[in-house]
Motif scaffolding. Structure first.
Motif, mmCIF file in Angstrom:
data_model
loop_
_atom_site.group_PDB
_atom_site.id
_atom_site.type_symbol
_atom_site.label_atom_id
_atom_site.label_comp_id
_atom_site.label_asym_id
_atom_site.label_seq_id
_atom_site.Cartn_x
_atom_site.Cartn_y
_atom_site.Cartn_z
ATOM 1 N N ARG A 9 0.839 -1.209 0.000
ATOM 2 C CA ARG A 9 0.000 0.000 0.000
ATOM 3 C C ARG A 9 0.867 1.250 0.000
ATOM 4 O O ARG A 9 0.606 2.214 -0.724
ATOM 5 N N ALA A 12 2.472 1.720 -3.412
ATOM 6 C CA ALA A 12 1.497 2.265 -4.359
ATOM 7 C C ALA A 12 1.279 3.756 -4.116
ATOM 8 O O ALA A 12 1.140 4.538 -5.066
ATOM 9 N N ASP A 13 1.277 4.167 -2.850
ATOM 10 C CA ASP A 13 1.076 5.583 -2.556
ATOM 11 C C ASP A 13 2.293 6.409 -2.965
ATOM 12 O O ASP A 13 2.149 7.539 -3.438
ATOM 13 N N ILE A 15 4.221 5.722 -5.496
ATOM 14 C CA ILE A 15 4.086 5.855 -6.955
ATOM 15 C C ILE A 15 3.087 6.959 -7.292
ATOM 16 O O ILE A 15 3.324 7.789 -8.184
ATOM 17 N N ARG A 16 1.963 6.987 -6.565
ATOM 18 C CA ARG A 16 0.950 8.030 -6.798
ATOM 19 C C ARG A 16 1.542 9.411 -6.591
ATOM 20 O O ARG A 16 1.328 10.327 -7.399
ATOM 21 N N ARG A 17 2.341 9.569 -5.531
ATOM 22 C CA ARG A 17 2.932 10.869 -5.223
ATOM 23 C C ARG A 17 3.996 11.258 -6.253
ATOM 24 O O ARG A 17 4.147 12.435 -6.592
ATOM 25 N N GLU A 19 3.924 10.299 -9.448
ATOM 26 C CA GLU A 19 3.176 10.651 -10.652
ATOM 27 C C GLU A 19 2.501 12.013 -10.517
ATOM 28 O O GLU A 19 2.286 12.713 -11.510
ATOM 29 N N ALA A 20 2.185 12.406 -9.271
ATOM 30 C CA ALA A 20 1.568 13.718 -9.039
ATOM 31 C C ALA A 20 2.589 14.849 -9.051
ATOM 32 O O ALA A 20 2.227 16.020 -8.957
ATOM 33 N N GLU A 22 5.179 15.229 -6.820
ATOM 34 C CA GLU A 22 5.743 15.592 -5.522
ATOM 35 C C GLU A 22 7.247 15.361 -5.484
ATOM 36 O O GLU A 22 7.994 16.141 -4.895
#
Length: 203
Positions: A9, A12-13, A15-17, A19-20, A22
């Motif tokens: 988890r 995955a977070d 990776i999200r950050r 891609e955003a 950050e």
């Protein structure tokens, strides 16, 4: 929540950050301790997330050191197998070798003839290896006026897989390039090893 689910988890977070925006490519990520505090988990859980992200080439870095966001490998098109590499290179092996039957045939020499050798790692601007060039020649390097090339595939052994950041037994393109003098005689031969996830070939 099971430990396996926690670190996945967190991975995955992260990776999200990324891609955003950050953490852009090349930027260092927070320490394991800082992220463990932020996510409310133990440092070992963050370490497992970092290991997973390094194994999948999302992050670069070594154990117990700061990790950074990996530069994505560029997808390049090979059109001229004799062109100079435009970025940094690193020569990793220059030990002379005796000609195998294949090398002897490619260079027109007797098997077991002593050959000069160089393994050159061609690097992307971000520092990741783009391809390996393994060259062999007899005596001093001589000028060439043309070349012949054959395209195939090869299964990577441990040394080449490690240099390219790939798994052992991964498949890669193998371009056999033989440089020729003005009389059409071979003066040097090379294997260009190109990861399939970073190259297309147009010859």
């Amino acid at each position: 929540m099971p430990a396996d689910a926690r670190y996945r988890r967190i991975a995955a977070d992260i990776i999200r950050r990324i891609e955003a925006g950050e953490w852009p490519a090349g930027a260092p990520l927070p320490s394991r301790r800082a992220l463990a505090t932020e996510y409310g988990v133990g440092e070992q859980t963050v370490r497992l997330a970092y290991v997973l992200l390094r194994d999948t080439h999302i992050l670069d870095g070594e154990e117990r050191k700061h990790v950074t966001v990996a530069h994505p490998p560029a997808m390049r098109t090979l059109t001229d197998v004799d062109a100079e590499w435009p970025y940094a290179t690193e020569t990793t092996d220059t030990r002379p070798r005796r000609a195998s039957g294949d090398l002897a045939e490619r260079l027109g020499v007797t098997p077991s003839t002593m050959l000069q050798h160089a393994t050159v790692e061609c690097l992307e601007p971000g520092g990741r290896s783009a391809m390996l060039v393994l060259s062999w020649w007899r005596g001093r390097r001589r000028p060439h006026v043309s070349y012949a090339a054959e395209l195939g595939v090869t299964r990577l052994g441990e040394e080449h897989a490690h240099a390219l950041g790939l798994l052992v037994d991964a498949m890669a393109y193998r371009v056999v390039r033989t440089r020729l003098d003005v009389h059409g005689a071979p003066v040097e031969t090379a294997d260009l090893i190109l990861p399939m996830d970073r190259w297309t070939i147009r010859l």
